[in-house]
Design a protein around this motif. Structure first.
Motif, short mmCIF file in Angstrom:
data_model
loop_
_atom_site.label_atom_id
_atom_site.label_comp_id
_atom_site.label_asym_id
_atom_site.label_seq_id
_atom_site.Cartn_x
_atom_site.Cartn_y
_atom_site.Cartn_z
N PHE A 11 -9.19 14.80 2.12
CA PHE A 11 -9.97 13.75 1.47
C PHE A 11 -9.20 13.13 0.31
O PHE A 11 -9.13 11.90 0.19
N VAL A 12 -8.60 13.94 -0.57
CA VAL A 12 -7.91 13.38 -1.72
C VAL A 12 -6.67 12.60 -1.29
O VAL A 12 -6.35 11.57 -1.89
N ILE A 13 -5.99 13.05 -0.24
CA ILE A 13 -4.82 12.33 0.24
C ILE A 13 -5.23 10.98 0.82
O ILE A 13 -4.62 9.95 0.54
N THR A 14 -6.29 10.96 1.62
CA THR A 14 -6.77 9.72 2.22
C THR A 14 -7.32 8.77 1.15
O THR A 14 -7.03 7.58 1.16
N LEU A 15 -8.10 9.32 0.22
CA LEU A 15 -8.66 8.50 -0.84
C LEU A 15 -7.56 7.88 -1.69
O LEU A 15 -7.63 6.70 -2.05
N ASP A 16 -6.54 8.64 -1.98
CA ASP A 16 -5.43 8.13 -2.78
C ASP A 16 -4.78 6.94 -2.09
O ASP A 16 -4.51 5.92 -2.73
N ALA A 17 -4.52 7.06 -0.80
CA ALA A 17 -3.88 5.96 -0.07
C ALA A 17 -4.76 4.71 -0.10
O ALA A 17 -4.25 3.60 -0.31
N LEU A 18 -6.05 4.88 0.08
CA LEU A 18 -6.95 3.73 0.07
C LEU A 18 -7.03 3.08 -1.31
O LEU A 18 -6.98 1.86 -1.45
N VAL A 19 -7.17 3.90 -2.34
CA VAL A 19 -7.33 3.38 -3.69
C VAL A 19 -6.07 2.66 -4.16
O VAL A 19 -6.15 1.58 -4.74
N VAL A 20 -4.91 3.24 -3.91
CA VAL A 20 -3.67 2.62 -4.38
C VAL A 20 -3.44 1.29 -3.67
O VAL A 20 -3.05 0.31 -4.31
N ASN A 21 -3.68 1.23 -2.38
CA ASN A 21 -3.51 -0.04 -1.67
C ASN A 21 -4.46 -1.11 -2.21
O ASN A 21 -4.07 -2.27 -2.35
N ALA A 22 -5.68 -0.72 -2.50
CA ALA A 22 -6.64 -1.69 -3.03
C ALA A 22 -6.31 -2.09 -4.47
O ALA A 22 -6.64 -3.19 -4.90
N ALA A 23 -5.64 -1.22 -5.20
CA ALA A 23 -5.35 -1.47 -6.62
C ALA A 23 -4.03 -2.19 -6.85
O ALA A 23 -3.68 -2.46 -8.00
N VAL A 93 6.05 4.82 -10.34
CA VAL A 93 6.79 5.13 -9.11
C VAL A 93 7.27 6.58 -9.13
O VAL A 93 7.17 7.29 -8.12
N SER A 94 7.74 7.04 -10.29
CA SER A 94 8.17 8.44 -10.39
C SER A 94 7.02 9.40 -10.13
O SER A 94 7.18 10.39 -9.41
N ALA A 95 5.86 9.11 -10.69
CA ALA A 95 4.70 9.96 -10.47
C ALA A 95 4.24 9.90 -9.02
O ALA A 95 3.79 10.91 -8.46
N ARG A 96 4.38 8.75 -8.38
CA ARG A 96 4.02 8.63 -6.97
C ARG A 96 4.96 9.45 -6.09
O ARG A 96 4.54 10.00 -5.08
N LEU A 97 6.23 9.55 -6.46
CA LEU A 97 7.16 10.41 -5.73
C LEU A 97 6.70 11.87 -5.80
O LEU A 97 6.67 12.57 -4.79
N VAL A 98 6.32 12.31 -6.98
CA VAL A 98 5.84 13.68 -7.16
C VAL A 98 4.52 13.88 -6.41
O VAL A 98 4.28 14.92 -5.80
N GLN A 99 3.67 12.87 -6.45
CA GLN A 99 2.40 12.93 -5.74
C GLN A 99 2.62 13.07 -4.23
O GLN A 99 1.92 13.84 -3.56
N GLY A 100 3.58 12.37 -3.69
CA GLY A 100 3.91 12.49 -2.27
C GLY A 100 4.39 13.89 -1.92
O GLY A 100 4.08 14.43 -0.86
N ALA A 101 5.14 14.50 -2.83
CA ALA A 101 5.59 15.88 -2.62
C ALA A 101 4.41 16.83 -2.60
O ALA A 101 4.33 17.75 -1.77
N GLY A 102 3.46 16.64 -3.52
CA GLY A 102 2.26 17.48 -3.53
C GLY A 102 1.44 17.31 -2.26
O GLY A 102 0.95 18.29 -1.68
N ALA A 103 1.31 16.08 -1.79
CA ALA A 103 0.56 15.82 -0.55
C ALA A 103 1.24 16.46 0.64
O ALA A 103 0.58 16.97 1.55
N ALA A 104 2.58 16.46 0.63
CA ALA A 104 3.32 17.08 1.74
C ALA A 104 3.08 18.58 1.80
O ALA A 104 3.14 19.18 2.88
#
Length: 186
Positions: A11-23, A93-104
């Protein structure tokens, strides 16, 4: 518990993708940057997620599902907080890189939690189908399509193109047909 944790992770991974695209328009207005910077906001996350997904699966197998899920979720949440507080596009962008690692790390550990919680193959398949269902409403009603190979195509189906090898005399035509059958065989 494991099913709830897996649902939370997806849920948090999907929500993040939706929110960031909308924002993205708001991000452009508040942090500046052109289209290239906004692409990195999206693609940096996706790049790290895809690059680390298989390695995170091996890490989950070695360290255990609960531990890696907790670490992945903590990294994801901490990176999300940094994203929300980012003063400029570079920090975002740096935080998004770390966020992608956490999601992985979250994805394979979520599935491993389900594997550990549901030793029965049928129950495990139901739990995984519930978690991975796009709208989160549970398993699909009915039967899932499976592929069966038949020597002859079904009636009224177009013939597949024949290759030089299959057009030799006596070579049967092999064709994949989608049939509806049980998703899990016991």
């Amino acid at each position: 518990m494991a099913l709830g944790a897996a649902l939370l992770g997806f849920f948090v991974i999907t929500l993040d993708a939706l929110v960031v695209n909308a924002a993205l328009p708001s991000i452009r207005n508040s942090l500046g940057g052109g289209i290239t910077g906004l692409q990195w906001v999206i693609d940096g996350y996706t790049l790290m997620f895809a690059a680390l997904l298989l390695s995170a699966g091996s890490l989950t197998d070695r360290l255990g599902a609960r531990r890696t899920f907790a670490v992945g979720l903590a990294v994801f949440v901490a990176a999300s907080a940094v994203c929300g507080l980012a003063p400029n596009l570079g920090m975002l962008v740096s935080a998004r890189l770390v966020q992608g690692a956490g999601a992985a790390v979250i994805v394979p550990s979520s599935l491993a939690l389900i594997r550990e919680a549901f030793p029965d193959a049928g129950e495990r398949a139901k739990a995984i189908s519930f978690v991975l269902r796009p709208d989160g409403t549970g398993p699909m009603p009915g039967r899932a399509p499976t592929v069966q190979y038949e020597a002859e195509p079904p009636r009224n189906a177009p013939s597949p193109p024949r290759t030089a090898e299959s057009s030799r005399a006596g070579a049967p035509s092999m064709r994949a047909a989608v049939m509806y059958g049980p998703c899990v065989q016991q």
